[in-house]
Design an enzyme around this catalytic site. Structure first.
Site, short mmCIF file in Angstrom:
data_model
loop_
_atom_site.label_atom_id
_atom_site.label_comp_id
_atom_site.label_asym_id
_atom_site.label_seq_id
_atom_site.Cartn_x
_atom_site.Cartn_y
_atom_site.Cartn_z
N GLY A 1 0.86 -1.18 0.00
CA GLY A 1 0.00 0.00 0.00
C GLY A 1 0.89 1.22 0.00
O GLY A 1 2.08 1.14 0.31
N GLN B 1 2.87 10.03 1.90
CA GLN B 1 4.21 9.47 2.03
C GLN B 1 5.17 9.93 0.94
O GLN B 1 6.38 9.83 1.11
CB GLN B 1 4.13 7.93 2.01
CG GLN B 1 3.41 7.36 3.23
CD GLN B 1 3.33 5.87 3.15
OE1 GLN B 1 2.44 5.32 2.50
NE2 GLN B 1 4.25 5.17 3.80
N CYS C 1 5.71 -0.26 7.74
CA CYS C 1 5.39 0.99 7.05
C CYS C 1 6.62 1.43 6.26
O CYS C 1 7.74 1.43 6.79
CB CYS C 1 5.02 2.07 8.06
SG CYS C 1 4.55 3.63 7.28
N LEU C 2 6.40 1.84 5.04
CA LEU C 2 7.53 2.23 4.19
C LEU C 2 8.21 3.49 4.73
O LEU C 2 9.34 3.79 4.36
CB LEU C 2 7.04 2.45 2.75
CG LEU C 2 6.52 1.18 2.07
CD1 LEU C 2 5.82 1.50 0.77
CD2 LEU C 2 7.62 0.18 1.85
N HIS D 1 -4.67 1.75 7.32
CA HIS D 1 -3.30 2.25 7.51
C HIS D 1 -3.04 3.42 6.57
O HIS D 1 -2.51 4.46 6.97
CB HIS D 1 -2.31 1.10 7.26
CG HIS D 1 -0.87 1.48 7.34
ND1 HIS D 1 -0.04 1.08 8.35
CD2 HIS D 1 -0.11 2.23 6.52
CE1 HIS D 1 1.18 1.57 8.16
NE2 HIS D 1 1.16 2.28 7.05
N GLU D 2 -3.47 3.28 5.30
CA GLU D 2 -3.23 4.36 4.32
C GLU D 2 -4.09 5.57 4.61
O GLU D 2 -3.63 6.71 4.48
CB GLU D 2 -3.51 3.86 2.88
CG GLU D 2 -2.74 2.63 2.43
CD GLU D 2 -1.27 2.68 2.75
OE1 GLU D 2 -0.67 1.60 2.86
OE2 GLU D 2 -0.72 3.77 2.90
N HIS E 1 -2.50 7.68 7.09
CA HIS E 1 -1.44 8.54 6.51
C HIS E 1 -2.06 9.84 5.98
O HIS E 1 -1.52 10.93 6.18
CB HIS E 1 -0.72 7.83 5.36
CG HIS E 1 0.40 6.93 5.77
ND1 HIS E 1 1.49 7.34 6.49
CD2 HIS E 1 0.59 5.61 5.53
CE1 HIS E 1 2.32 6.33 6.69
NE2 HIS E 1 1.79 5.27 6.11
O1 LIG Z 1 3.82 2.36 4.49
C1 LIG Z 1 2.78 2.00 3.93
O2 LIG Z 1 1.73 2.61 4.05
C2 LIG Z 1 2.80 0.73 3.13
C3 LIG Z 1 2.59 -0.43 4.03
C4 LIG Z 1 1.13 -0.81 3.89
C5 LIG Z 1 0.63 -1.72 4.95
C6 LIG Z 1 0.94 -1.52 6.28
C7 LIG Z 1 0.43 -2.37 7.24
C8 LIG Z 1 -0.41 -3.40 6.88
C9 LIG Z 1 -0.73 -3.59 5.55
C10 LIG Z 1 -0.21 -2.75 4.58
C11 LIG Z 1 3.59 -1.48 3.60
O3 LIG Z 1 3.26 -1.98 2.33
S1 LIG Z 1 3.67 -2.78 4.75
C12 LIG Z 1 4.75 -3.93 4.11
C13 LIG Z 1 6.13 -3.42 3.95
C14 LIG Z 1 6.73 -2.65 4.96
C15 LIG Z 1 8.03 -2.20 4.76
C16 LIG Z 1 8.71 -2.52 3.59
C17 LIG Z 1 8.08 -3.28 2.63
C18 LIG Z 1 6.80 -3.72 2.81
ZN LIG Z 2 2.60 3.38 6.16
#
Ligand SMILES: O=C(O)C[C@@H](Cc1ccccc1)[C@H](O)SCc1ccccc1
Ligand SMILES: [Zn+2]
Length: 167
Positions: A44, A49, A89-90, A131-132, A135
């Site tokens: 996501g 972000q 979270c990225l 979660h999004e 943000h």
């Molecule tokens: O930072 C974001 O919003 C993307 C999140 C979305 C998400 C968070 C929690 C639960 C479901 C989705 C990331 O895609 S979570 C997976 C991740 C985290 C760090 C690096 C790569 C992937």
């Molecule tokens: Zn996030």
């Protein structure tokens, strides 16, 4: 590929504005968001972000990375149940924590053409959408943790950053 802001960047606290114009530029931005999300192996991504403060979120929870979902001006109109999910979270590289959120959500949004859509999600996709949407409201997942847990995780993130910097 867009640059993803990392905590504690204060711009992550900005509240996004509703999208009013559904034009080719919006379509290009959404494409850039998907490209950035896939490149970062995320499931996501919220416009906040990438320092764009418009109510745009993208998601793709599929393993084949072929179920893109773009929600513009999303609003939760129903939520039900509760679930604990280990979130990442990225904007917080390397840290993960259990967060409790609604198990099911019914979301009203616009698609990239401006048409109104209603999406019902549960499980991981419901977590991702919540979660999004956090943000886009200037909230981050560590805000849901106890102060003690949050401080422990942020200390660990700082330590990892210093190690990465000196490596
Ligand atoms: O930072 C974001 O919003 C993307 C999140 C979305 C998400 C968070 C929690 C639960 C479901 C989705 C990331 O895609 S979570 C997976 C991740 C985290 C760090 C690096 C790569 C992937
Ligand atoms: Zn996030």
């Amino acid at each position: 590929i867009l640059t993803i802001l990392e905590f504690p960047d204060p711009r992550l606290r900005t509240k996004a504005e509703p999208v009013r114009v559904f034009d080719a530029e919006l379509k290009q931005f959404v494409a850039d968001m998907f490209e950035t999300m896939y490149a970062a192996n995320g499931v996501g991504l919220a416009a906040t972000q990438v320092n764009v403060h418009q109510r745009v979120l993208v998601a793709d929870m599929s393993d084949e990375r072929n179920q893109p979902l773009a929600l513009i001006n999303a609003e939760i109109i129903e939520k039900d149940g509760a679930q604990v999910y280990q979130e990442g979270c990225l904007s917080f590289p390397g840290i993960y924590a259990d967060v409790t959120r609604a198990l099911k959500v019914k979301v009203k949004a616009n698609d990239v053409d401006g048409n109104e859509i209603v999406v019902e999600a549960e499980g991981p996709l419901a977590v991702c959408i919540q979660h999004e949407m956090d943000h886009l409201a200037g909230k981050v997942f560590v805000d849901h943790l106890s102060p003690l847990k949050r401080s422990l995780l942020l200390k660990r993130m700082e330590k990892q950053r210093k190690q990465a910097a000196s490596a």
